[in-house]
Design an enzyme around this catalytic site. Structure first.
Site, PDB file in Angstrom:
ATOM      1  N   GLU A  56     -47.840  31.456  18.463  1.00 36.90           N
ATOM      2  CA  GLU A  56     -46.562  30.848  18.860  1.00 36.90           C
ATOM      3  C   GLU A  56     -45.672  30.580  17.662  1.00 36.90           C
ATOM      4  O   GLU A  56     -44.445  30.596  17.782  1.00 36.90           O
ATOM      5  CB  GLU A  56     -46.822  29.534  19.613  1.00 36.90           C
ATOM      6  CG  GLU A  56     -45.578  28.927  20.265  1.00 36.90           C
ATOM      7  CD  GLU A  56     -44.628  28.266  19.285  1.00 36.90           C
ATOM      8  OE1 GLU A  56     -43.408  28.377  19.466  1.00 36.90           O
ATOM      9  OE2 GLU A  56     -45.106  27.644  18.310  1.00 36.90           O
TER      10      GLU A  56
ATOM     11  N   ASP B 177     -52.572  28.949  18.404  1.00 35.40           N
ATOM     12  CA  ASP B 177     -52.604  29.208  16.962  1.00 35.40           C
ATOM     13  C   ASP B 177     -52.415  27.966  16.096  1.00 35.40           C
ATOM     14  O   ASP B 177     -51.828  26.969  16.514  1.00 35.40           O
ATOM     15  CB  ASP B 177     -51.543  30.254  16.576  1.00 35.40           C
ATOM     16  CG  ASP B 177     -50.130  29.868  17.025  1.00 35.40           C
ATOM     17  OD1 ASP B 177     -49.978  29.327  18.134  1.00 35.40           O
ATOM     18  OD2 ASP B 177     -49.176  30.110  16.260  1.00 35.40           O
TER      19      ASP B 177
HETATM   20 ZN   LIG Z   1     -45.290  24.232  15.598  1.00 36.10          ZN
HETATM   21 ZN   LIG Z   2     -46.150  23.992  18.607  1.00 33.66          ZN
END
Ligand SMILES: [Zn+2]
Ligand SMILES: [Zn+2]
Length: 400
Positions: A139, A81
């Site tokens: 994440e 991401d």
């Molecule tokens: Zn980050």
């Molecule tokens: Zn990262």
């Protein structure tokens, strides 16, 4: 032990790694929206002949590489991401999506994961076991790792070890940290609502001023880390947003505060949260206000397993030499890689990625963030070597 030369092979992949990385960099996608990214990942893994599952944990991809004979499974993880940041670099591959940017290096992590899959697939006949590739979404605080675990990403087969790495711009390019013990802190998001009673700015005695109460709270919270946490331990409590009030002559009835808590030890975390509640109770009661507190446990601490970290460290020495392997003080940033060690012994590595000569040394999450792409083959070799070493060491032990 291992007679592969994954670094030479990864170096030969160099241009392909850069092409993948720059394409992803130009087309960044936010957490749980990594549709294009996941499609590119899945397509390449299928071309390599792997069994691929898509849509795991919404936009995650899982792929299994079968080795030559039955054996344990080792897992390699990459996150996909981007962040809601407007890119400010002048790179030719700058983001084409306004307000979205790969400012943490996850574009590099995807390229490294694809490179590692390419090399390990090429050597599949030499591998005594299987490699599970986990490309995770979201994440950056949205729980992508948890979503994948809950969706069964690690259930069949259940890996016996997990490796992952983060490019790290606080460290010069090419240096590797593969250490056992604490690496990254647990992260909690806190959201405090202070409820007072609105009124006329000139009639404070008729109101309960939520802004005045919040000022006392902000000041009191500063004593938690400085006065309640053992100075030999680590903790951070930062308030990042304060929102309240509507006009200069109106007493605010409500203020919203958001912040983060970072800790390594669960006991310290409990101390911080307990003191937070006591102070909120005391200050609001004393001043006639009320509050609501929401705590969102974003990530547990990343604590690397000793024996899996031995394998990672040996792989790092093989790839960059003993002088290229360093120890890094534990970081107060958090990482949801920590979901995987709850199930599987794991080692999360850091790969230095900055180059001050090339002007590639802005910090992570900065609009000018970029990294030295020469580290991409190093990352590929690190993950491929760690995976192969883990399987080979298990194979030798099983023959004892
Ligand atoms: Zn980050
Ligand atoms: Zn990262």
């Amino acid at each position: 032990m291992s007679d592969h030369d994954f670094l030479s092979e990864a170096t030969e992949l160099g241009q392909q790694l850069i092409n993948w990385r720059r394409d992803l960099h130009q087309h960044p996608e936010l957490g749980f929206q990594e549709v294009r990214t996941a499609a590119i990942v899945a397509e390449h893994l299928k071309e390599l002949g792997l069994e691929v599952r898509t849509g795991v944990g919404k936009t995650g991809v899982v792929a299994l590489l079968q080795g030559s004979r039955p054996g344990p499974t080792v897992m390699l993880r990459a996150d996909m991401d981007a962040l809601p940041i407007q890119e400010a670099t002048e790179a030719p591959y700058t983001s084409r999506t306004p307000g979205v940017m790969h400012a943490c290096g996850h574009d590099g992590h995807v390229a490294i994961g694809l490179g590692a899959a390419t090399l390990l697939a090429r050597h599949a006949r030499e591998l005594p076991g299987q490699v599970l590739f986990v490309f995770q979404p979201a994440e950056e605080g949205e729980g992508g790792a948890r979503a994948m675990v809950e969706d069964g990403a690690l259930d069949d087969p259940r890996p016996e070890a997990a490796f992952g790495l983060h490019l790290w711009n606080q460290v010069p390019a090419g240096r590797v940290m593969a250490q056992s013990g604490p690496l990254m802190a647990a992260g909690d998001m806190i959201h405090i609502t202070v409820n007072g009673k609105g009124g006329h700015g000139a009639l404070p005695h008729e109101a309960v001023d939520a802004i005045a109460v919040s000022g006392q709270i902000l000041s009191a919270l500063q004593t938690i880390v400085s006065r309640n946490v053992n100075p030999q331990e680590s903790a951070v409590l930062s308030i990042g947003t304060v929102h309240g009030g509507t006009a200069f002559n109106v007493i605010a009835d409500k203020v919203e505060l958001q912040g983060t808590i970072r800790t390594f030890s669960p006991a310290v975390r409990e101390t911080v949260l307990a003191r937070l509640r006591v102070l909120l109770d005391g200050v609001t009661t004393g001043l006639g206000a009320t509050y609501e507190l929401v705590i969102d446990n974003v990530a547990a601490a990343v604590i690397n397993d000793a024996s899996v970290s031995e394998v990672a460290r040996a792989a790092a020495v093989e790839v960059v030499g003993a002088t290229g392997v360093a120890w890094h003080p534990p970081l107060m940033v958090s990482e949801d890689f920590s979901e995987f060690p709850k199930l599987v012994p794991a080692c999360y590595m850091l790969l230095g990625s900055s180059s001050s000569e090339l002007g590639l040394d802005a910090p992570h999450h900065n609009p000018r963030f970029d990294f030295d792409e020469r580290v991409l083959p190093v990352g590929v070799a690190l993950l491929a070597t760690a995976a192969a070493r883990f399987l080979e060491e298990r194979d030798i032990h099983s023959q004892d």
